[in-house]
Enzyme design. Structure first.
Site, PDB file in Angstrom:
ATOM      1  N   ARG A 198     -21.381  18.083 -15.016  1.00  0.00           N
ATOM      2  CA  ARG A 198     -21.754  17.520 -16.313  1.00  0.00           C
ATOM      3  C   ARG A 198     -20.951  16.244 -16.509  1.00  0.00           C
ATOM      4  O   ARG A 198     -19.722  16.253 -16.458  1.00  0.00           O
ATOM      5  CB  ARG A 198     -21.468  18.502 -17.453  1.00  0.00           C
ATOM      6  CG  ARG A 198     -21.784  17.892 -18.826  1.00  0.00           C
ATOM      7  CD  ARG A 198     -21.867  18.925 -19.935  1.00  0.00           C
ATOM      8  NE  ARG A 198     -20.584  19.559 -20.244  1.00  0.00           N
ATOM      9  CZ  ARG A 198     -20.404  20.423 -21.253  1.00  0.00           C
ATOM     10  NH1 ARG A 198     -21.434  20.757 -22.020  1.00  0.00           N
ATOM     11  NH2 ARG A 198     -19.230  20.973 -21.464  1.00  0.00           N
ATOM     12  N   GLU A 202     -28.266  19.675 -27.985  1.00  0.00           N
ATOM     13  CA  GLU A 202     -27.144  20.206 -28.767  1.00  0.00           C
ATOM     14  C   GLU A 202     -26.938  19.468 -30.088  1.00  0.00           C
ATOM     15  O   GLU A 202     -25.823  19.457 -30.625  1.00  0.00           O
ATOM     16  CB  GLU A 202     -25.867  20.164 -27.928  1.00  0.00           C
ATOM     17  CG  GLU A 202     -25.582  18.816 -27.270  1.00  0.00           C
ATOM     18  CD  GLU A 202     -24.389  18.851 -26.341  1.00  0.00           C
ATOM     19  OE1 GLU A 202     -23.600  19.818 -26.397  1.00  0.00           O
ATOM     20  OE2 GLU A 202     -24.222  17.902 -25.555  1.00  0.00           O
ATOM     21  N   ASP A 225     -23.382   9.799  -6.147  1.00  0.00           N
ATOM     22  CA  ASP A 225     -22.858   9.313  -4.870  1.00  0.00           C
ATOM     23  C   ASP A 225     -21.821  10.258  -4.260  1.00  0.00           C
ATOM     24  O   ASP A 225     -21.562  10.211  -3.062  1.00  0.00           O
ATOM     25  CB  ASP A 225     -22.251   7.918  -5.038  1.00  0.00           C
ATOM     26  CG  ASP A 225     -23.302   6.818  -5.126  1.00  0.00           C
ATOM     27  OD1 ASP A 225     -24.494   7.105  -4.878  1.00  0.00           O
ATOM     28  OD2 ASP A 225     -22.933   5.667  -5.451  1.00  0.00           O
ATOM     29  N   ASP A 252     -22.064  23.133 -29.968  1.00  0.00           N
ATOM     30  CA  ASP A 252     -22.231  21.852 -30.640  1.00  0.00           C
ATOM     31  C   ASP A 252     -23.397  21.894 -31.610  1.00  0.00           C
ATOM     32  O   ASP A 252     -23.333  21.328 -32.715  1.00  0.00           O
ATOM     33  CB  ASP A 252     -22.437  20.732 -29.622  1.00  0.00           C
ATOM     34  CG  ASP A 252     -21.128  20.147 -29.126  1.00  0.00           C
ATOM     35  OD1 ASP A 252     -20.290  19.771 -29.962  1.00  0.00           O
ATOM     36  OD2 ASP A 252     -20.926  20.086 -27.902  1.00  0.00           O
ATOM     37  N   HIS A 289     -15.655  17.617 -20.907  1.00  0.00           N
ATOM     38  CA  HIS A 289     -14.517  18.198 -21.621  1.00  0.00           C
ATOM     39  C   HIS A 289     -13.317  18.455 -20.718  1.00  0.00           C
ATOM     40  O   HIS A 289     -12.224  18.690 -21.229  1.00  0.00           O
ATOM     41  CB  HIS A 289     -14.933  19.506 -22.298  1.00  0.00           C
ATOM     42  CG  HIS A 289     -15.875  19.306 -23.446  1.00  0.00           C
ATOM     43  ND1 HIS A 289     -15.487  18.718 -24.633  1.00  0.00           N
ATOM     44  CD2 HIS A 289     -17.192  19.598 -23.580  1.00  0.00           C
ATOM     45  CE1 HIS A 289     -16.523  18.665 -25.451  1.00  0.00           C
ATOM     46  NE2 HIS A 289     -17.572  19.188 -24.847  1.00  0.00           N
TER      47      HIS A 289
END
Length: 278
Positions: free
Chosen positions: A87, A167, A101, A193, A62
């Protein structure tokens, strides 16, 4: 051993120059508190790390951050005893490969809806023969740009914390199977959600939503997995701790900034009214 003495391991050389095993820390020291990082600011990242959070979660789902911005945010964590998590935008092997990485020690995969989704996430995080993560360990930041790549390969599977976010109704239906997937370390409740998809938009504490949340909680505990979640208006940090949560996210950098600004303005307006002529 004093900090910096001896031969450092890959864990000690990672983002914050400290040994990080978030799974062990949560199991040994009890619940931890994390903060969403939404703004993409290195200065804000440093402020939040200095405040003493156990972990920070760079929100690439988001938030506006790309991989370059996320890398700079990780650099801002150097020297702080805080676990760097991210996330990703979706359960995609390329996203997982690239964020791992950079040197994060944990990843959250949003909207995991089945055991197959969970197995895909696990495989994307692991090198062959246990998975299909692409190997660039001799050059990426996670290994000190190759300085300790062999040590990294030897320990990353055990130290990485893979978080699957539940969710959706589909994820709820399959939550017991998701919890049973080897390599999934934590189930994370996404109450906002989940409430929307269950037909209760903006009502994360609705009784029907809470029934669903409790099913996720039971599944995590029954499978011996860690449990994470977000504070809601009626279920703040204390209630989540009482419910057995291992990792709590109660706030974000945006919310802290907004709350501080609102409080400052309110205080000033009160003073202005108090000292107004007449």
């Amino acid at each position: 051993m004093p900090h910096g003495a001896g031969t450092p391991t890959w864990g000690k050389l990672m983002t914050a120059d400290r040994q990080f095993d978030l799974k062990a820390r949560l199991r040994d020291d009890g619940p931890g508190l994390a903060c969403w990082l939404m703004l993409g600011s290195t200065a804000v990242t440093e402020i939040m790390a200095r405040a003493g959070y156990d972990a920070v979660m760079i929100d690439m789902e988001h938030g506006p951050m790309g991989f370059s911005e996320a890398t700079e945010m990780l650099r801002a964590l150097n020297g702080f005893d805080v676990a760097p998590l991210a996330r990703i935008p979706a359960n995609d092997p390329v996203y997982l490969k690239r964020i791992l990485d950079t040197g994060v020690t944990g990843v959250m995969v949003p909207a995991v809806q089945s055991a197959a989704d969970a197995r895909q996430a696990v495989a994307s995080c692991r090198y062959p023969p246990d998975g299909h993560r692409g190997l660039a360990a001799t050059v990426v930041r996670a290994t000190g740009h190759g300085a300790f790549w062999q040590e990294y390969l030897a320990g990353v599977a055990e130290r990485l914390t893979l978080i699957c976010q539940i969710e959706s109704p589909e994820g709820l239906t399959a939550v017991e199977e998701i919890a049973g997937v080897d390599g999934v370390d934590m189930l994370f409740v996404g109450p906002f959600d989940l409430s929307a998809q269950l037909g209760y938009l903006g009502q994360p504490d609705h009784p029907e939503v809470q029934k669903a949340v409790q099913r996720i909680e039971r599944a995590a505990k029954a499978a011996g997995k860690l449990l994470g979640g977000i504070a809601t208006p009626e279920r703040g940090p204390e209630r989540l701790i009482q419910a057995g949560y291992d990792l709590l996210i109660a706030n974000s950098d945006v919310a802290h900034l907004r709350a501080g600004a609102d409080a400052s303005i309110a205080q000033f307006r009160d003073l202005k009214a108090k000292h107004a002529p007449g």
